[in-house]
Write a protein that holds these residues in place. Structure first.
Motif, short mmCIF file in Angstrom:
data_model
loop_
_atom_site.label_atom_id
_atom_site.label_comp_id
_atom_site.label_asym_id
_atom_site.label_seq_id
_atom_site.Cartn_x
_atom_site.Cartn_y
_atom_site.Cartn_z
N HIS A 1 42.28 44.88 28.65
CA HIS A 1 41.47 45.53 28.97
C HIS A 1 41.66 47.11 29.50
O HIS A 1 40.65 47.82 29.35
N ARG B 1 35.42 42.51 26.35
CA ARG B 1 34.51 41.70 27.16
C ARG B 1 35.04 40.34 27.60
O ARG B 1 34.78 40.24 28.87
N TYR C 1 34.86 38.30 47.51
CA TYR C 1 36.21 38.83 47.16
C TYR C 1 36.68 39.94 47.85
O TYR C 1 37.68 40.20 48.33
N TYR D 1 44.50 41.77 31.39
CA TYR D 1 44.46 42.78 32.12
C TYR D 1 45.27 44.04 31.34
O TYR D 1 44.57 45.06 31.13
N LEU E 1 43.68 36.31 44.16
CA LEU E 1 43.59 36.65 45.68
C LEU E 1 43.95 35.33 46.57
O LEU E 1 44.86 35.64 47.41
N ILE F 1 42.87 40.01 53.90
CA ILE F 1 44.25 39.79 53.43
C ILE F 1 45.13 41.22 53.93
O ILE F 1 46.09 41.06 54.41
N PHE G 1 37.34 38.34 36.14
CA PHE G 1 36.56 38.24 37.08
C PHE G 1 36.52 36.98 37.76
O PHE G 1 36.62 36.76 38.94
N VAL G 2 36.62 35.83 36.85
CA VAL G 2 36.67 34.40 37.16
C VAL G 2 37.75 34.29 37.76
O VAL G 2 38.04 33.49 38.79
N ALA H 1 33.24 45.74 38.32
CA ALA H 1 33.01 44.36 37.91
C ALA H 1 31.62 43.94 37.77
O ALA H 1 30.77 43.30 37.00
N ALA I 1 35.53 39.23 31.55
CA ALA I 1 34.92 38.23 32.23
C ALA I 1 36.19 37.15 32.91
O ALA I 1 35.93 36.55 33.94
N ILE J 1 26.81 41.76 30.81
CA ILE J 1 27.21 40.67 30.14
C ILE J 1 25.94 39.72 30.72
O ILE J 1 25.31 38.96 29.30
N VAL K 1 29.79 42.63 34.78
CA VAL K 1 29.26 41.31 34.83
C VAL K 1 27.70 41.14 34.56
O VAL K 1 27.07 40.44 33.70
N TRP L 1 37.17 39.15 51.43
CA TRP L 1 38.35 38.22 51.46
C TRP L 1 39.80 39.41 51.47
O TRP L 1 41.01 39.34 52.06
N THR L 2 39.62 40.39 50.60
CA THR L 2 40.73 41.38 50.41
C THR L 2 40.84 42.16 51.68
O THR L 2 42.01 42.39 51.91
N MET M 1 39.81 36.00 39.54
CA MET M 1 40.00 36.71 40.83
C MET M 1 40.27 36.02 41.97
O MET M 1 41.16 36.50 42.80
N VAL M 2 39.43 34.79 42.09
CA VAL M 2 39.62 33.98 43.01
C VAL M 2 41.07 33.21 43.42
O VAL M 2 41.53 33.19 44.42
#
Lengths: 133, 114
Positions: free
Chosen positions: A89, A36, B104, A86, A50, B111, A43-44, B72, A40, B79, B76, B107-108, A46-47
């Protein structure tokens, strides 16, 4: 009367102390909570990932910049944490897919596969980290 | 009258199954990409750009990104359902999560096809 009240054994609640020192989570539980947390975290993050993909594909100068940036030790360390996240997970996820198919649900096997997940994800992190730098 | 709530899990097998299917898609992509990197020459800008210029790589990466978005979202949301109890706050955070995922994904695509 008042003495009895003092000596009364209070029921146990999930205090922080109990969580930290008294209740021992079995290994499959650790694999679960780490699955978990790693999800999380990814996910956070990822920005950020990218952003690096974007810059590295935009131009040669951008690629070199990201390469230099990725070589700085705090960045390297953060990336290594994400590589672990990664890997963990992934490995724990594969284990859950087998559990969903009713494979390896008995206690012995579940504990064994938990050790394998823990070891394999750390080994993958080391291998990918070594290959990246 | 049931106690179904709008911020719940929609009480079906669909999302649960989707999370597993997207996991398998991402796992296959991950293994392929890991092998490509592990046995490739040192990555220069040219190699990197050419890799993402190929049609199969763009489509495969987009498939990965869409799988990740769905996966995701379920993760999420699980959670948030476990830890965020006030309905309004939970709904707000779920909407926020969807907006972030949409960004996301957009944007992908930007890109990959610039």
């Amino acid at each position: 009367m008042s003495q009895a009240a003092v000596k009364k054994i209070r029921p146990k609640y999930l205090s922080l102390q109990a969580l930290l020192f008294e209740i021992r989570l079995p290994l499959p539980g650790w694999i679960s909570i780490l699955h978990r947390i790693s999800g999380a975290l990814l996910f956070v993050a990822m920005v950020w990932l990218l952003w690096m993909l974007d810059r590295s594909l935009a131009s040669e100068a951008g690629f070199e910049k990201v390469k230099h940036y990725a070589g700085l030790w705090p960045v390297k360390l953060s990336l290594l944490v994400l590589v672990w996240a990664y890997s963990h997970h992934f490995c724990a996820g594969v284990r859950y897919l087998f559990l969903d198919l009713d494979k390896g649900v008995d206690k012995e096997t579940a504990r064994l596969t938990s050790w394998i997940v823990l070891g394999a994800s750390l080994a993958l992190t080391a291998l990918l980290g070594w290959k990246l730098w | 009258m049931t106690d179904r709530v709008v911020t719940g899990a929609h009480y079906g097998l669909r999302d649960w199954l989707a999370q597993r299917i997207t996991a398998v898609i991402m796992a296959i992509y991950s293994v392929i990409v890991a092998f490509v990197f592990f046995f490739s020459e040192p990555v220069t800008y040219g190699v990197w750009r050419d890799l993402f210029a190929q049609g199969w790589m763009r489509v495969a990466t987009l498939l990965f990104a869409v799988s990740l978005a769905w996966h995701a979202w379920v993760g999420v949301r699980d959670i948030l359902m476990d830890y965020i109890k006030p309905d309004g706050l939970r709904l707000g955070m779920q909407v926020g999560t969807l907006v972030v995922i949409a960004c996301y994904l957009g944007w992908t695509i930007q890109i990959l096809w610039r």
